[in-house]
Enzyme design. Structure first.
Site, short mmCIF file in Angstrom:
data_model
loop_
_atom_site.label_atom_id
_atom_site.label_comp_id
_atom_site.label_asym_id
_atom_site.label_seq_id
_atom_site.Cartn_x
_atom_site.Cartn_y
_atom_site.Cartn_z
CG HIS A 114 29.23 70.24 4.69
ND1 HIS A 114 27.89 69.86 4.24
CD2 HIS A 114 30.14 70.19 3.53
CE1 HIS A 114 28.03 69.86 2.74
NE2 HIS A 114 29.42 70.16 2.21
CE LYS A 169 21.83 73.42 -1.11
NZ LYS A 169 23.33 73.64 -1.86
CG HIS A 223 24.63 65.80 -4.41
ND1 HIS A 223 25.79 65.15 -4.30
CD2 HIS A 223 24.63 66.64 -3.29
CE1 HIS A 223 26.42 65.64 -3.21
NE2 HIS A 223 25.80 66.41 -2.64
NE ARG A 258 21.65 69.89 0.40
CZ ARG A 258 21.07 69.32 -0.51
NH1 ARG A 258 19.92 68.72 0.07
NH2 ARG A 258 21.28 68.99 -1.74
CE1 TYR A 264 32.01 63.13 -0.40
CE2 TYR A 264 30.21 63.24 -1.66
CZ TYR A 264 30.92 63.56 -0.74
OH TYR A 264 30.29 64.45 0.27
NE ARG A 274 25.50 67.15 2.06
CZ ARG A 274 24.26 66.62 1.55
NH1 ARG A 274 23.59 65.83 2.25
NH2 ARG A 274 24.17 66.86 0.32
#
Length: 310
Positions: free
Chosen positions: A253, A182, A279, A158, A288, A256
């Protein structure tokens, strides 16, 4: 002033889920707007019923909010009331049976491998131009952009993770770097030789100009002490334009997304890509799957014994 129950909910998100300040701000905005809308309609957020929430969604629709924005707001409301119910502040959950708005699944913008190669070539060309000019500061800026680009495409970080990399990430002769993502979750991400070389070249130039010591790999004079996401995004768009690409189609992004899509195109497992991207839920990575579907079609077309051969 925030409603006391909203404050309790935000405290829980921070303490138990490790929510970032950006996440907390988003929940705070959505729930504060929700509470204000209910108050204007003559209802308190603590006493809202199912129909009050449906009426709120109807008013959001009239305000012209997109389906994705409405779904995000409903998610905040659902989690808020689920928290109140689980903590015994309410005897029911008024949002449990409410369905969100139907929305199409948008596919991520993805650059082709050639387009990424063109970007990388342009960045390396900028380093060579800086070297020819003899201006070390110009060469350093070009080396920083090249390093940012190489590391981003090599790791799929990120942009917030990229610009906050510590300088120590580039000073070790290692094949993996530790990334804090995160919620404070840490993960190991591999580095390829090209990214390691870009880091080494960049640090060598920093030492040459005797830059001030900093704990950040990409320091700046801003309040945070490191390069901002916005600054990198602007430099990347300028690089894209110089490489003959549409600047509007290129962002950190998007790179990414390119990292993830190109891995899947070349046979990577979806779970591996999930881990690399950081994730927490595989459903996030499943955006994806269109790449996997195309790869499966080509495998059947090329390898099935009954497939038509050209």
């Amino acid at each position: 002033m925030l409603d006391g129950q909203i404050e309790l909910f935000l405290d829980m998100l921070a303490a138990e889920r490790g929510a970032s300040s950006n996440t907390l701000d988003a929940y705070r905005r959505d729930l504060t707007d929700f509470a204000a809308d209910l108050t204007a309609a003559g209802t308190r957020i603590s006493a809202a019923k199912n129909n009050d929430i449906r009426a709120h969604l109807g008013r959001l629709a009239k305000r012209g909010l997109a389906a994705a924005s409405m779904a995000r707001r409903l998610s905040a409301v659902r989690q808020f009331y689920r928290f109140l119910y689980s903590e015994g502040h309410r005897k029911d959950d008024p949002a449990a049976a409410i369905e969100g708005p139907k929305r199409g699944r948008s596919l991520p913008k993805v650059l082709s491998i050639k387009q990424v190669d063109d970007l990388l070539a342009q960045a390396r060309g900028g380093m060579q131009a800086g070297a020819v000019s003899g201006q070390v500061s110009e060469q350093l800026r070009a080396a920083r952009l090249n390093c940012l680009l190489e590391v981003l495409y090599a790791t799929g970080l990120r942009v917030s993770e990229l610009v906050t990399l510590p300088e120590s990430a580039a000073r070790r002769d290692q094949r993996m770097i530790m990334v804090r993502g995160k919620g404070g979750r840490e993960r190991m991400v591999p580095l390829n030789e090209s990214a390691k070389r870009a880091m080494s070249d960049y640090l060598a130039l920093r030492a040459k100009v005797k830059a001030d010591k900093s704990k950040w790999l990409f320091p700046s004079f801003g309040e945070s002490g490191h390069l901002s996401r916005q600054h990198f995004a602007r430099e990347l768009k300028a690089l894209a334009a110089a490489a003959g690409l549409k600047a509007s189609q290129v962002s950190p992004h998007v790179l990414r997304h390119a990292f993830a899509s190109h891995l899947l195109q070349n046979g990577a497992d979806l779970r591996v890509v999930q881990t690399l991207l950081g994730h927490s839920d595989i459903s996030t990575t499943q955006i994806y799957t269109h790449v996997l579907e195309e790869r499966l079609k080509s495998l059947v077309r090329d390898l099935h014994p009954l497939a038509e051969k050209p």
